[in-house]
Design a protein around this motif. Structure first.
Motif, PDB file in Angstrom:
ATOM      1  N   ASP A 497       0.808  -1.219   0.000  1.00 60.55           N
ATOM      2  CA  ASP A 497       0.000   0.000   0.000  1.00 60.55           C
ATOM      3  C   ASP A 497       0.846   1.276   0.000  1.00 60.55           C
ATOM      4  OD1 ASP A 497       1.079  -0.006   2.513  1.00 60.55           O
ATOM      5  OD2 ASP A 497      -0.853  -0.146   3.580  1.00 60.55           O
ATOM      6  N   GLY A 498       2.211   1.158  -0.050  1.00 62.21           N
ATOM      7  CA  GLY A 498       3.091   2.313  -0.099  1.00 62.21           C
ATOM      8  C   GLY A 498       3.695   2.699   1.231  1.00 62.21           C
ATOM      9  N   LEU A 499       3.262   2.060   2.328  1.00 59.44           N
ATOM     10  CA  LEU A 499       3.836   2.334   3.642  1.00 59.44           C
ATOM     11  C   LEU A 499       5.279   1.828   3.671  1.00 59.44           C
ATOM     12  CD1 LEU A 499       3.425   3.315   6.591  1.00 59.44           C
ATOM     13  CD2 LEU A 499       2.727   0.954   7.140  1.00 59.44           C
ATOM     14  N   VAL A 500       6.196   2.645   4.203  1.00 59.23           N
ATOM     15  CA  VAL A 500       7.607   2.268   4.294  1.00 59.23           C
ATOM     16  C   VAL A 500       7.981   2.111   5.761  1.00 59.23           C
ATOM     17  CG1 VAL A 500       9.985   2.937   3.794  1.00 59.23           C
ATOM     18  CG2 VAL A 500       8.174   3.462   2.151  1.00 59.23           C
ATOM     19  N   GLU A 501       8.538   0.951   6.126  1.00 57.98           N
ATOM     20  CA  GLU A 501       8.903   0.636   7.504  1.00 57.98           C
ATOM     21  C   GLU A 501      10.387   0.307   7.585  1.00 57.98           C
ATOM     22  OE1 GLU A 501       6.568  -2.722   8.371  1.00 57.98           O
ATOM     23  OE2 GLU A 501       4.630  -1.671   8.298  1.00 57.98           O
ATOM     24  N   GLU A 502      11.012   0.653   8.705  1.00 52.42           N
ATOM     25  CA  GLU A 502      12.404   0.274   8.952  1.00 52.42           C
ATOM     26  C   GLU A 502      12.432  -1.042   9.728  1.00 52.42           C
ATOM     27  OE1 GLU A 502      16.487   1.863  11.174  1.00 52.42           O
ATOM     28  OE2 GLU A 502      14.648   3.068  11.234  1.00 52.42           O
ATOM     29  N   VAL A 503      13.320  -1.942   9.323  1.00 52.29           N
ATOM     30  CA  VAL A 503      13.486  -3.219  10.022  1.00 52.29           C
ATOM     31  C   VAL A 503      14.594  -3.036  11.052  1.00 52.29           C
ATOM     32  CG1 VAL A 503      14.011  -5.665   9.789  1.00 52.29           C
ATOM     33  CG2 VAL A 503      12.785  -4.468   7.962  1.00 52.29           C
ATOM     34  N   ARG A 504      14.242  -3.027  12.325  1.00 54.29           N
ATOM     35  CA  ARG A 504      15.218  -2.811  13.389  1.00 54.29           C
ATOM     36  C   ARG A 504      16.074  -4.056  13.575  1.00 54.29           C
ATOM     37  NH1 ARG A 504      15.843   2.490  15.128  1.00 54.29           N
ATOM     38  NH2 ARG A 504      13.822   3.560  15.065  1.00 54.29           N
ATOM     39  N   VAL A 505      17.361  -3.921  13.281  1.00 55.45           N
ATOM     40  CA  VAL A 505      18.270  -5.060  13.433  1.00 55.45           C
ATOM     41  C   VAL A 505      19.652  -4.496  13.768  1.00 55.45           C
ATOM     42  CG1 VAL A 505      18.723  -5.102  10.955  1.00 55.45           C
ATOM     43  CG2 VAL A 505      19.169  -7.132  12.337  1.00 55.45           C
ATOM     44  N   THR A 506      20.337  -5.104  14.752  1.00 53.81           N
ATOM     45  CA  THR A 506      21.600  -4.542  15.241  1.00 53.81           C
ATOM     46  C   THR A 506      22.679  -5.608  15.314  1.00 53.81           C
ATOM     47  OG1 THR A 506      20.988  -4.937  17.550  1.00 53.81           O
ATOM     48  CG2 THR A 506      20.391  -2.793  16.601  1.00 53.81           C
ATOM     49  N   GLY A 507      23.918  -5.139  15.388  1.00 49.21           N
ATOM     50  CA  GLY A 507      25.089  -5.998  15.522  1.00 49.21           C
ATOM     51  C   GLY A 507      26.336  -5.177  15.266  1.00 49.21           C
ATOM     52  N   LEU A 508      27.480  -5.649  15.789  1.00 51.07           N
ATOM     53  CA  LEU A 508      28.730  -4.912  15.641  1.00 51.07           C
ATOM     54  C   LEU A 508      29.411  -5.229  14.308  1.00 51.07           C
ATOM     55  CD1 LEU A 508      30.219  -5.314  19.240  1.00 51.07           C
ATOM     56  CD2 LEU A 508      28.928  -3.384  18.302  1.00 51.07           C
ATOM     57  N   PHE A 509      30.350  -4.347  13.938  1.00 49.97           N
ATOM     58  CA  PHE A 509      31.152  -4.577  12.740  1.00 49.97           C
ATOM     59  C   PHE A 509      31.835  -5.940  12.808  1.00 49.97           C
ATOM     60  CE2 PHE A 509      31.788   0.201  13.226  1.00 49.97           C
ATOM     61  CZ  PHE A 509      30.786   0.516  12.326  1.00 49.97           C
ATOM     62  N   LEU A 510      32.127  -6.495  11.633  1.00 56.26           N
ATOM     63  CA  LEU A 510      32.868  -7.744  11.548  1.00 56.26           C
ATOM     64  C   LEU A 510      34.364  -7.462  11.416  1.00 56.26           C
ATOM     65  CD1 LEU A 510      30.583  -9.615   8.985  1.00 56.26           C
ATOM     66  CD2 LEU A 510      30.480  -9.685  11.491  1.00 56.26           C
ATOM     67  N   GLY A 511      35.169  -8.307  12.022  1.00 59.28           N
ATOM     68  CA  GLY A 511      36.620  -8.165  11.927  1.00 59.28           C
ATOM     69  C   GLY A 511      37.220  -7.281  12.978  1.00 59.28           C
ATOM     70  N   VAL A 512      36.438  -6.921  14.026  1.00 60.24           N
ATOM     71  CA  VAL A 512      36.947  -6.036  15.075  1.00 60.24           C
ATOM     72  C   VAL A 512      37.029  -6.758  16.417  1.00 60.24           C
ATOM     73  CG1 VAL A 512      36.568  -3.872  16.309  1.00 60.24           C
ATOM     74  CG2 VAL A 512      36.009  -4.029  13.871  1.00 60.24           C
ATOM     75  N   LEU A 513      35.909  -7.332  16.869  1.00 56.07           N
ATOM     76  CA  LEU A 513      35.846  -8.024  18.149  1.00 56.07           C
ATOM     77  C   LEU A 513      35.330  -9.442  17.952  1.00 56.07           C
ATOM     78  CD1 LEU A 513      34.224  -5.170  20.283  1.00 56.07           C
ATOM     79  CD2 LEU A 513      36.642  -5.821  20.253  1.00 56.07           C
ATOM     80  N   PRO A 514      35.710 -10.359  18.869  1.00 60.70           N
ATOM     81  CA  PRO A 514      35.226 -11.744  18.741  1.00 60.70           C
ATOM     82  C   PRO A 514      33.707 -11.840  18.861  1.00 60.70           C
ATOM     83  CG  PRO A 514      37.147 -11.651  20.187  1.00 60.70           C
ATOM     84  CD  PRO A 514      36.736 -10.233  19.949  1.00 60.70           C
ATOM     85  N   ASP A 515      33.115 -11.039  19.735  1.00 60.63           N
ATOM     86  CA  ASP A 515      31.670 -11.096  19.937  1.00 60.63           C
ATOM     87  C   ASP A 515      31.008  -9.958  19.170  1.00 60.63           C
ATOM     88  OD1 ASP A 515      29.111 -11.471  20.751  1.00 60.63           O
ATOM     89  OD2 ASP A 515      29.445 -10.922  22.855  1.00 60.63           O
ATOM     90  N   THR A 516      30.208 -10.301  18.176  1.00 56.80           N
ATOM     91  CA  THR A 516      29.559  -9.284  17.350  1.00 56.80           C
ATOM     92  C   THR A 516      28.206  -8.850  17.896  1.00 56.80           C
ATOM     93  OG1 THR A 516      28.624 -11.042  15.998  1.00 56.80           O
ATOM     94  CG2 THR A 516      30.704 -10.074  15.260  1.00 56.80           C
ATOM     95  N   ASP A 517      27.711  -9.553  18.933  1.00 60.54           N
ATOM     96  CA  ASP A 517      26.444  -9.187  19.571  1.00 60.54           C
ATOM     97  C   ASP A 517      25.327  -9.020  18.546  1.00 60.54           C
ATOM     98  OD1 ASP A 517      24.740  -8.624  21.665  1.00 60.54           O
ATOM     99  OD2 ASP A 517      25.191  -6.465  21.638  1.00 60.54           O
ATOM    100  N   LEU A 518      25.211 -10.006  17.654  1.00 62.67           N
ATOM    101  CA  LEU A 518      24.192  -9.931  16.601  1.00 62.67           C
ATOM    102  C   LEU A 518      22.804 -10.173  17.186  1.00 62.67           C
ATOM    103  CD1 LEU A 518      26.052 -11.973  13.845  1.00 62.67           C
ATOM    104  CD2 LEU A 518      25.869  -9.487  14.036  1.00 62.67           C
ATOM    105  N   GLN A 519      21.840  -9.340  16.777  1.00 64.22           N
ATOM    106  CA  GLN A 519      20.459  -9.452  17.233  1.00 64.22           C
ATOM    107  C   GLN A 519      19.548  -9.614  16.013  1.00 64.22           C
ATOM    108  OE1 GLN A 519      19.647  -9.488  20.508  1.00 64.22           O
ATOM    109  NE2 GLN A 519      21.821  -9.283  21.033  1.00 64.22           N
ATOM    110  N   PRO A 520      19.361 -10.873  15.536  1.00 62.53           N
ATOM    111  CA  PRO A 520      18.526 -11.080  14.353  1.00 62.53           C
ATOM    112  C   PRO A 520      17.062 -10.787  14.645  1.00 62.53           C
ATOM    113  CG  PRO A 520      19.100 -13.173  15.337  1.00 62.53           C
ATOM    114  CD  PRO A 520      19.884 -12.141  16.106  1.00 62.53           C
ATOM    115  N   THR A 521      16.323 -10.592  13.600  1.00 59.57           N
ATOM    116  CA  THR A 521      14.885 -10.360  13.734  1.00 59.57           C
ATOM    117  C   THR A 521      14.172 -11.073  12.588  1.00 59.57           C
ATOM    118  OG1 THR A 521      13.197  -8.642  14.031  1.00 59.57           O
ATOM    119  CG2 THR A 521      14.822  -8.274  12.317  1.00 59.57           C
ATOM    120  N   SER A 522      12.867 -11.266  12.771  1.00 59.57           N
ATOM    121  CA  SER A 522      12.053 -11.927  11.739  1.00 59.57           C
ATOM    122  C   SER A 522      10.875 -11.030  11.391  1.00 59.57           C
ATOM    123  CB  SER A 522      11.553 -13.285  12.238  1.00 59.57           C
ATOM    124  OG  SER A 522      12.636 -14.158  12.489  1.00 59.57           O
TER     125      SER A 522
END
Length: 598
Positions: A497-522
């Protein structure tokens, strides 16, 4: 003859004073003719002088003759009729231009043999005796300054004084001519230097090879010559015409045909390349050429041709040919031709090298992107990529899409920090690693975590951002999407219908720290919905007022992401039209759910 005072233009002046005035005039006059009038007046003020002549010679060819009489009337005759009867080549010999003028005495009643045409002109003015001073103005350029007297002076001292004055006046003329020539040469060099500076600016203004070649041809016509042709070495080694121009538009096709097909023209440019020096042909040297009075059509008025080799950075690039309809005396000097050819060669070599490197970068960039996106029953895929940086370094933006072993669609977009060889290597590593893992059905967040471990093991100093979404058909025309991001901009969803939504998804850069703290969403994508993924080159583009395109992105997605093949390209085009500053590459990947049951 007056030995104390004479009158010149109503002013009494002694000979030293008049001579001093002449030396002062010699510093101000703009041409030899003007100086000659001063010198003629100085001698015509002497008693017993009936007429004065001045002649200019090129070897044994008379260029002009001027006659001035006591009646203050002056007649100028210009001729190129060749050798005057009985006229000897004057001393001093060539190469001794600095020698003092030599004065000859002539009894005009005995005839004018060896003193024509000046002797005839003086005799016609009533003179019976003449003194002639001959002096060189250049290697093959000399002049004669003569005075006619009613009779030969009876007093030897008077004749000696007259002879000395003739030498002095001749020296004034030589000095004046030298200053005028030097001034004109200085002015000509200033004009040439200004032209060469402007030519460099024009030729350096473009990095497009064909545009540079066209500019080289156009800027010299008609400033240097009426026609111009550029030949460059082709890939197979032979010279080939690449550009031509003529001051007459209807003559340009003729010149282009000659540069391409004429054997004489081909031999001439080969000769210039072999010699490594500028070749200038005129007159009889053009025999057998498609130029000159013995030819027909556009070639007939050509008076000279010059060919300069083009060399830059130790390489022979080709030749620069000029066609002159103007007189031979107006043909550009070798200094200008050599300078122009050197600058043109440098501009051509620079643009050619730039074009070659650009092609190499484009080829490498293509290898870092998929050849084609997969066909998937439940969704159409659209991608666009724009290189905004002109540094000729490979960018780090990438995207990909694969169908895993279970029939799910995995879409990837990412960005490696920086540009150049290291960024290209990491781009290839990141894309192919994620592609391999996702083809095996690994979840998005786990695939990103595995890539992070590999990057840390590589010890790279650059970081990578990436976004992965896996789409699974639900059997009813919709798709379930699992999305994970590592430091990457969040995707947008454009609903049907033309509505635009942002998909909230977070995580740290790759190649910097061992733990990227990825937070997937569906999320659920209904038929007609689109998942829009992009790199930060899209959001960080700025307008002239400093506004980020990110502020206009939802509106642009609503307008551009529709059910048409140009979905992604339209979004990038909207950004490009908006952008005034910003030099980051941009990648966009769109997955449009079609509504087909899986």
């Amino acid at each position: 003859m007056t030995t104390a005072n004479s009158r010149i233009d109503g002013i009494d002046a002694s000979w030293p004073a008049r001579l001093h005035s002449l030396w002062l005039a010699a510093q101000d006059v703009e041409n030899v003719e003007e100086m000659a009038r001063h010198v003629y007046a100085a001698m015509l003020a002497e008693d017993d002088v009936l007429a004065v002549t001045g002649s200019r010679w090129e070897g044994d060819r008379l260029r002009y003759l001027r006659v001035a009489t006591t009646a203050r009337s002056t007649t100028t005759t210009t001729t190129g009729a060749g050798t005057a009867a009985g006229r000897p080549v004057p001393p001093p010999e060539p190469g001794r231009a600095a020698a003092r003028p030599l004065v000859h005495h002539h009894d005009l009643d005995a005839g004018t043999e060896g003193f024509a045409p000046e002797g005839r002109a003086l005799a016609e003015a009533g003179a019976h005796f003449a003194l002639e001073s001959r002096f060189r103005l250049g290697e093959n350029d000399w002049a004669s300054y003569s005075v006619g007297l009613a009779e030969r002076p009876r007093d030897a001292a008077v004749l000696t004084a007259m002879t000395a004055r003739l030498v002095q006046l001749s020296e004034v003329l030589v000095a004046s001519n030298r200053r005028i020539v030097e001034a004109r040469e200085h002015e000509r060099r200033l004009i040439e230097d200004a032209f060469l500076a402007e030519a460099s600016l024009q030729m350096d203004a473009s990095l497009d090879v064909q545009e540079t070649l066209s500019r080289v041809a156009r800027l010299a016509v008609p400033a240097v010559a009426e026609g111009c042709a550029v030949h460059l070495f082709a890939d197979l080694g032979g010279l080939a015409p690449v550009a031509s121009a003529h001051v007459a538009a209807d003559v340009q096709p003729w010149l282009a045909d000659l540069a391409r097909d004429d054997p004489w023209f081909a031999d001439l440019v080969d000769r210039a390349v072999r010699s490594g020096e500028c070749v200038v042909l005129s007159g009889e040297e053009l025999d057998g050429a498609p130029f000159g009075p013995h030819t027909d059509g556009p070639g007939q008025p050509v008076n000279a041709v010059s060919v300069s080799p083009l060399r830059a950075r130790g390489k022979a690039l080709g030749t620069l040919t000029f066609i002159y309809h103007r007189g031979e005396d107006a043909v550009a000097g070798t200094r200008l031709l050599d300078n122009l050819a050197r600058r043109a060669a440098l501009a051509i070599d620079t643009t050619t090298a730039y074009e070659q490197r650009r092609r190499h970068v484009e080829q490498l960039q293509r290898h870092l992107l998929p050849n084609a996106l997969p066909v998937w029953p439940s969704a159409d895929l659209y991608a666009a990529y724009e290189v905004a940086d002109d540094s000729l370094e490979v960018g780090g933006d990438f995207y990909d899409a694969v169908v895993d072993r279970d029939g799910r669609l995995a879409v990837v977009i990412g960005d490696v920090c920086g540009r150049g060889a290291e960024a290209a290597a990491l781009t290839g590593l990141a894309r192919h690693t994620l592609r391999t893992l996702l083809e095996d059905g690994v979840l998005p967040e786990l695939a990103l975590q595995r890539l992070n471990t590999i990057l840390l093991d590589q010890g790279t100093t650059r970081f990578v951002t990436a976004l992965v979404a896996v789409l699974t058909p639900d059997g009813g025309g919709a798709c379930l999407a699992r999305v994970a991001a590592a430091g990457h901009p969040s995707p947008l969803v454009r609903r049907k219908d033309g509505l635009v939504e942002e998909v909230r998804v977070t995580g740290l850069f790759l190649g910097v720290l061992p733990d990227t703290d990825l937070q997937p969403t569906s999320l659920r994508l209904e038929a007609g919905d689109s998942l829009v993924m992009f790199t930060d080159g899209l959001t960080e583009a700025r307008s002239a007022s400093g506004v980020f395109f990110e502020d206009h992105l939802p509106e642009a997605v609503r307008d551009c992401v529709v059910e048409e093949p140009e979905t992604a390209a339209g979004l990038v085009a909207r950004m490009s039209a908006f952008r005034a500053t910003g030099s980051d590459d941009t990648a966009v990947l769109v997955a449009h759910v079609k509504g087909t049951a899986g």
